[in-house]
Design an enzyme around this catalytic site. Structure first.
Site, mmCIF file in Angstrom:
data_model
loop_
_atom_site.group_PDB
_atom_site.id
_atom_site.type_symbol
_atom_site.label_atom_id
_atom_site.label_comp_id
_atom_site.label_asym_id
_atom_site.label_seq_id
_atom_site.Cartn_x
_atom_site.Cartn_y
_atom_site.Cartn_z
ATOM 1 N N SER A 12 -77.270 27.757 56.469
ATOM 2 C CA SER A 12 -76.856 27.927 57.959
ATOM 3 C C SER A 12 -77.448 26.667 58.539
ATOM 4 O O SER A 12 -77.447 26.466 59.723
ATOM 5 C CB SER A 12 -77.088 29.250 58.759
ATOM 6 N N LYS B 93 -88.265 26.989 54.392
ATOM 7 C CA LYS B 93 -87.433 26.837 52.971
ATOM 8 C C LYS B 93 -87.803 25.440 52.153
ATOM 9 O O LYS B 93 -87.499 25.761 51.066
ATOM 10 C CB LYS B 93 -86.169 26.768 53.565
#
Length: 333
Positions: A87, A62
């Site tokens: 999350s 990410k």
């Protein structure tokens, strides 16, 4: 723009944007390893290579999309701050990128069920965390409130051309390192679809014969169902899975636009297969992986017919796991 053209087509990043993202990442992130072992090749019946995204600073791929996006923000956004919904892995990545870019403030909305390890690490990177109920909260309203009332700039987790282009550098690195090798299959976790979209675009340009497959947890196969039905399907959050990093209820409009034309398909996997992927990553390479990050490996190992006589690349996409879940995986049969 042609009046009949889908506006989303205009937003799909060109391969050149993935190359530009790679240049931006070159000075701030290490190129992650491709790992291979004789034992794993024997189990697969072919050549199986693991792309170790777990070795990146925040523990997942990410950070690629986060830096590619944050590094292109206008100065006004840098002064006011940014907001994300995550999350865990995207939140950490955005907080890391914001700190590196000297952005004033980072707010991250996170589900109340997020593992404690991810909450702690996101805070450690300097983010302000706001918890929400995964099953009942209106996520769009949360973000819109932060943008409109606090002047924060929103960094999407997957449905944005800069995020997709950053994620595509995973496959770009694979194709460059394996230049001259026929890559039969490329496999990675598919949540909102950003990683798959970026990698599919990169493979389309650099290795067009490669099959690109996504993997989703059972009960959260929103991309698989969307591809089957030809439109975006949103799933209710009625099931539970230890693969918290990849429990998106639906693909994004942009990622779906890319993936519906470029993915070979999507496989689903169980919590047990995620744990087997975690255990294998540790036993073969000494790599720590979280359930969602290891699900693709576990599913590939459970489907030997897909790897026999072939060269397969699997992305180990994240390592941020609570110690209790990790211990359970290491003790699994």
């Amino acid at each position: 723009m042609n009046a009949a053209q889908n506006p989303l087509e205009v937003q799909i990043p060109a391969f050149g944007e993935i190359e530009e993202a790679a240049k931006r990442l070159r000075d701030v992130l290490p190129r992650t390893r491709l790992c291979e072992s004789e034992t794993l090749n024997q189990r697969a019946g072919g050549r199986l290579l693991i792309k170790a995204e777990t070795l990146l600073p925040t523990g997942s791929f990410k950070v690629r999309g986060a830096w590619n996006t944050v590094s292109q923000l206008p100065s006004e956004a840098s002064r006011h701050g940014i907001v994300a919904l995550s999350s865990g892995n995207h939140g950490q990545a955005v907080a890391w990128a914001a700190r590196k870019a000297s952005i004033a403030r980072t707010v991250v909305f996170m589900p109340s069920t997020t593992p404690a390890a991810k909450l702690d690490r996101t805070r450690a990177w300097g983010a302000e965390i706001r918890l929400f109920d995964r099953d009942s909260a209106d996520r769009q309203s949360l973000i819109e409130g932060a943008v409109e009332n606090e002047g924060l700039h929103y960094i999407p987790a997957f449905d944005h051309r800069h995020v997709i282009a950053g994620a595509g550098t995973v496959a770009l690195e694979v194709a460059e390192e394996l230049a001259g090798t026929a890559i039969d299959t490329f496999v990675a976790a598919c949540s909102g679809g950003g990683l798959m979209a970026g990698c599919a675009l990169a493979m389309e340009a650099l290795s067009p014969a490669t099959e690109v497959w996504g993997v989703e947890p059972q009960g959260y196969d929103d991309t698989a169902q969307s591809l089957q039905q030809g439109h975006i399907v949103t799933l209710p959050s009625t099931t539970r899975s230890i693969c918290d990093a990849i429990l998106s209820p639906s693909p994004g409009p942009l990622t779906f636009q890319v993936n519906k034309r470029r993915l070979s398909g999507v496989m689903t996997g169980t919590d047990g297969q995620a744990m087997q992927g975690m255990k294998t990553a540790f036993e073969e390479f000494g790599l720590v992986a979280e359930p969602g990050g290891a699900l693709a490996l576990g599913v590939v190992l459970a489907n030997r017919e897909r790897t026999t006589g072939r060269t397969t690349v699997v992305v180990l996409s994240g390592r941020n796991v609570d110690p209790g879940i990790y211990a359970d995986a290491m003790l699994a049969a």
